[in-house]
Design a protein around this motif. Structure first.
Motif, PDB file in Angstrom:
ATOM      1  N   UNK A 272       0.851  -1.187   0.000  1.00 26.67           N
ATOM      2  CA  UNK A 272       0.000   0.000   0.000  1.00 26.67           C
ATOM      3  C   UNK A 272       0.890   1.242   0.000  1.00 26.67           C
ATOM      4  N   UNK A 273       0.574   2.197  -0.874  1.00 21.88           N
ATOM      5  CA  UNK A 273       1.422   3.380  -1.054  1.00 21.88           C
ATOM      6  C   UNK A 273       0.590   4.646  -0.871  1.00 21.88           C
ATOM      7  N   UNK A 274       1.035   5.524  -0.001  1.00 20.76           N
ATOM      8  CA  UNK A 274       0.396   6.837   0.175  1.00 20.76           C
ATOM      9  C   UNK A 274       1.281   7.890  -0.473  1.00 20.76           C
ATOM     10  N   UNK A 275       0.669   8.757  -1.274  1.00 28.06           N
ATOM     11  CA  UNK A 275       1.428   9.780  -1.985  1.00 28.06           C
ATOM     12  C   UNK A 275       1.045  11.165  -1.488  1.00 28.06           C
ATOM     13  N   UNK A 276       1.819  12.147  -1.890  1.00 23.93           N
ATOM     14  CA  UNK A 276       1.558  13.526  -1.495  1.00 23.93           C
ATOM     15  C   UNK A 276       0.249  14.031  -2.103  1.00 23.93           C
ATOM     16  N   UNK A 277      -0.473  14.886  -1.393  1.00 24.28           N
ATOM     17  CA  UNK A 277      -1.695  15.479  -1.976  1.00 24.28           C
ATOM     18  C   UNK A 277      -1.358  16.261  -3.238  1.00 24.28           C
ATOM     19  N   UNK A 278      -2.225  16.155  -4.232  1.00 20.63           N
ATOM     20  CA  UNK A 278      -2.052  16.893  -5.478  1.00 20.63           C
ATOM     21  C   UNK A 278      -1.266  16.175  -6.543  1.00 20.63           C
ATOM     22  N   UNK A 279      -0.657  15.024  -6.216  1.00 22.45           N
ATOM     23  CA  UNK A 279       0.115  14.268  -7.199  1.00 22.45           C
ATOM     24  C   UNK A 279      -0.834  13.547  -8.143  1.00 22.45           C
ATOM     25  N   UNK A 280      -0.511  13.540  -9.427  1.00 25.21           N
ATOM     26  CA  UNK A 280      -1.315  12.830 -10.424  1.00 25.21           C
ATOM     27  C   UNK A 280      -1.138  11.325 -10.229  1.00 25.21           C
ATOM     28  N   UNK A 281      -2.175  10.667  -9.703  1.00 30.38           N
ATOM     29  CA  UNK A 281      -2.058   9.248  -9.376  1.00 30.38           C
ATOM     30  C   UNK A 281      -1.879   8.382 -10.615  1.00 30.38           C
ATOM     31  N   UNK A 282      -2.563   8.728 -11.700  1.00 31.63           N
ATOM     32  CA  UNK A 282      -2.455   7.907 -12.909  1.00 31.63           C
ATOM     33  C   UNK A 282      -1.048   7.963 -13.489  1.00 31.63           C
ATOM     34  N   UNK A 283      -0.445   9.156 -13.502  1.00 32.26           N
ATOM     35  CA  UNK A 283       0.923   9.287 -14.014  1.00 32.26           C
ATOM     36  C   UNK A 283       1.919   8.562 -13.115  1.00 32.26           C
ATOM     37  N   UNK A 284       1.745   8.692 -11.790  1.00 27.98           N
ATOM     38  CA  UNK A 284       2.648   8.025 -10.852  1.00 27.98           C
ATOM     39  C   UNK A 284       2.484   6.510 -10.938  1.00 27.98           C
ATOM     40  N   UNK A 285       1.256   6.055 -11.107  1.00 25.94           N
ATOM     41  CA  UNK A 285       1.017   4.617 -11.251  1.00 25.94           C
ATOM     42  C   UNK A 285       1.736   4.063 -12.474  1.00 25.94           C
ATOM     43  N   UNK A 286       1.698   4.795 -13.599  1.00 25.12           N
ATOM     44  CA  UNK A 286       2.390   4.346 -14.817  1.00 25.12           C
ATOM     45  C   UNK A 286       3.897   4.295 -14.601  1.00 25.12           C
ATOM     46  N   UNK A 287       4.444   5.257 -13.859  1.00 27.43           N
ATOM     47  CA  UNK A 287       5.888   5.264 -13.574  1.00 27.43           C
ATOM     48  C   UNK A 287       6.281   4.049 -12.738  1.00 27.43           C
ATOM     49  N   UNK A 288       5.492   3.754 -11.709  1.00 32.08           N
ATOM     50  CA  UNK A 288       5.784   2.602 -10.844  1.00 32.08           C
ATOM     51  C   UNK A 288       5.650   1.300 -11.627  1.00 32.08           C
ATOM     52  N   UNK A 289       4.619   1.192 -12.466  1.00 29.69           N
ATOM     53  CA  UNK A 289       4.415  -0.022 -13.253  1.00 29.69           C
ATOM     54  C   UNK A 289       5.603  -0.287 -14.168  1.00 29.69           C
ATOM     55  N   UNK A 290       6.121   0.753 -14.802  1.00 25.52           N
ATOM     56  CA  UNK A 290       7.271   0.593 -15.684  1.00 25.52           C
ATOM     57  C   UNK A 290       8.504   0.148 -14.909  1.00 25.52           C
ATOM     58  N   UNK A 291       8.713   0.741 -13.743  1.00 20.37           N
ATOM     59  CA  UNK A 291       9.883   0.375 -12.933  1.00 20.37           C
ATOM     60  C   UNK A 291       9.807  -1.063 -12.446  1.00 20.37           C
ATOM     61  N   UNK A 292       8.632  -1.534 -12.072  1.00 22.20           N
ATOM     62  CA  UNK A 292       8.490  -2.902 -11.574  1.00 22.20           C
ATOM     63  C   UNK A 292       8.512  -3.923 -12.699  1.00 22.20           C
ATOM     64  N   UNK A 293       8.158  -3.515 -13.916  1.00 24.76           N
ATOM     65  CA  UNK A 293       8.287  -4.419 -15.060  1.00 24.76           C
ATOM     66  C   UNK A 293       9.745  -4.761 -15.304  1.00 24.76           C
ATOM     67  N   UNK A 294      10.619  -3.792 -15.086  1.00 20.92           N
ATOM     68  CA  UNK A 294      12.055  -4.056 -15.227  1.00 20.92           C
ATOM     69  C   UNK A 294      12.558  -4.994 -14.135  1.00 20.92           C
ATOM     70  N   UNK A 295      11.920  -4.918 -12.956  1.00 18.32           N
ATOM     71  CA  UNK A 295      12.347  -5.772 -11.842  1.00 18.32           C
ATOM     72  C   UNK A 295      11.878  -7.211 -12.044  1.00 18.32           C
ATOM     73  N   UNK A 296      10.614  -7.393 -12.446  1.00 18.41           N
ATOM     74  CA  UNK A 296      10.061  -8.727 -12.687  1.00 18.41           C
ATOM     75  C   UNK A 296       8.927  -8.595 -13.695  1.00 18.41           C
ATOM     76  N   UNK A 297       9.205  -8.893 -14.966  1.00 19.92           N
ATOM     77  CA  UNK A 297       8.208  -8.675 -16.023  1.00 19.92           C
ATOM     78  C   UNK A 297       6.936  -9.498 -15.819  1.00 19.92           C
TER      79      UNK A 297
END
Length: 465
Positions: A272-297
């Motif tokens: 579970x991840x809590x982010x700062x207020x006002x952060x674009x969740x959809x954009x941050x989610x895409x960034x995290x998804x890309x980073x974890x794909x590199x870790x374990x596709x």
């Protein structure tokens, strides 16, 4: 000036026009009430759904047993998000069964079990705000079983007195340890209570024992079982969550499910991840998804809290849209009423229109009389409807109690959402569009009769019988 005088005279003397005014009034008032209640429910629901889930959730999409490298996953998330992430908490979620005794009988029910570290989980959402005792007073997020609670829950503990090191007290202490688990569990409020006649009767008190049965991570499907002491209740106000959710210590949950490897690291299937207020969740989610794909596709699934609850939120939005469409037909019917009334007035007042045009009334002036009359009908109906709708919303809970008393049954069943009262939210822009739409329909319905009246020839109108 004559246009305004005639409009006002028709409004006061043409009582048939009251039908159109009442239709517009009822349509506007009903739409304001329905939208305010639906918006209130939606806002409350979103707040509570968001409180149960963190802003972003990382899951092992197809593996219920999860992954052992949660520290590495969280480090990778932190590396690509920087200071946008405020807190993270690993968790293990699975389905299982809960057994408990009440009234001398054993009961079994299906539950959803979450292994968490309560302090970490509290930092990622509103988890701590939903934890209460039997009196619905807030308690701290902890699975610790107080010594007083353990002694009170066991018959052996209730007779311990005097020297704690005496042989008798030590034997009684051993019985307490056998009868009462040292690890606590937080159960959903609806699982520990029965809701009757607007009251909640406690059936599982703090200190009572529950037995959880869930699948082990073994080669063959095998059930695991463990016992816990109830130390609190999870009361989110959403019946689906409060009737199924159970929270237990993550470390013990991992051991019983055989999800601790040779290095001592336990597996989890959620972060579970809590982010700062006002952060674009959809954009941050895409960034995290890309980073974890590199870790374990093709292993991790990253979702925002809205995506996790997408079907429920979409259903509410669709219901609100359909209701608005149906209720708007009430105002549309009023528009056809205005059209019919004005057409009759044009026929009835043909000679009068001819006299006015012969005396010098312009085509635009005659057209303006009927357009102004239609707009006046819409304005009166919309104004009264808006005032009545807002007044109804303000006193809606008083009205609900009165209707419940008159009908002898609850109009608003608080057992579904545990709301103390009907939630409402008046959105100014929604009220503006409702009133504006009603005015537009009223004015549009008077265009054709006004155009017809303005094109009447003075001589032919005066000869009309």
């Amino acid at each position: 000036m004559y246009k305004y005088l005639l409009c006002w005279r028709y409004l006061r003397t043409r009582y048939i026009a009251l039908a159109s005014v009442i239709s517009v009034m009822l349509g506007v008032a009903t739409m304001i009430v329905v939208n305010s209640v639906m918006a209130g429910f939606s806002e409350k629901m979103r707040d509570r759904l968001h409180g149960v889930l963190a802003d972003i959730v990382v899951e092992s999409e197809y593996d219920m047993n999860g992954f052992y490298n949660s520290d590495e996953v969280m480090a990778r998330v932190k590396a690509v998000t920087g200071d946008q992430v405020l807190a993270m908490a690993p968790a293990m979620e699975t389905y299982g069964l809960m057994q408990f005794r009440y009234g001398g009988q054993k009961f079994t029910r299906q539950v959803q079990i979450f292994g968490v570290r309560p302090e970490e989980r509290a930092r990622t959402g509103d988890f701590a705000e939903y934890l209460v005792d039997e009196k619905s007073k807030q308690i701290k997020p902890s699975f610790d079983v107080p010594e007083s609670l353990r002694l009170a829950a066991s018959p052996a503990g209730q007779v311990i007195e005097g020297d704690p090191d005496s042989a008798i007290n030590q034997a009684l202490r051993a019985q307490v340890d056998e009868q009462v688990s040292a690890d606590g569990a937080i159960i959903g409020w609806a699982m520990g209570t029965l809701h009757r006649d607007g009251k909640d009767d406690i059936i599982l008190r703090r200190g009572d024992q529950i037995r959880l049965i869930y699948p082990k991570a073994s080669q063959r499907p095998e059930p695991g079982a463990d016992e816990f002491t109830v130390v609190g209740y999870f009361k989110s106000g959403m019946s689906e969550n409060d009737s199924t959710h159970i929270y237990v210590p993550l470390d013990r949950f991992q051991k019983v499910r055989l999800l601790v490897n040779e290095t001592g690291r336990g597996a989890v299937n959620q972060i579970q991840i809590k982010v700062k207020p006002g952060v674009n969740l959809d954009a941050l989610k895409a960034t995290i998804q890309t980073a974890l794909e590199d870790l374990r596709p093709m292993y991790f699934k990253v979702s925002t809290w809205e995506q996790k609850q997408g079907p429920l939120l979409s259903a509410v939005a669709v219901e609100q849209s359909i209701l608005n469409m149906l209720l708007f037909f009430i105002i549309a019917v009023a528009g056809f009423g205005i059209l019919a009334i004005f057409s009759m007035i044009v026929v009835e007042k043909t000679r009068d229109i001819g006299v006015m045009k012969a005396l010098g009334a312009s085509t635009s002036g005659v057209r303006g009389i009927f357009l102004g009359y239609g707009l006046l009908l819409g304005a009166v109906g919309s104004g009264v409807g808006m005032a009545g709708g807002l007044l109804f919303v303000h006193y809606i809970n008083t009205i609900e109690k009165w209707l419940s008393k008159v009908t002898g049954r609850k109009v608003f069943d608080d057992s579904i959402y545990y709301f103390n009262e009907i939630p409402t939210l008046v959105e100014p822009w929604t009220v503006f569009w409702i009133v504006g739409g009603a005015l537009f329909i009223a004015a549009a319905a008077s265009v054709w009769p006004a155009q017809r009246a303005s094109k009447l020839h003075p001589v032919r109108a005066l000869r009309f019988e």
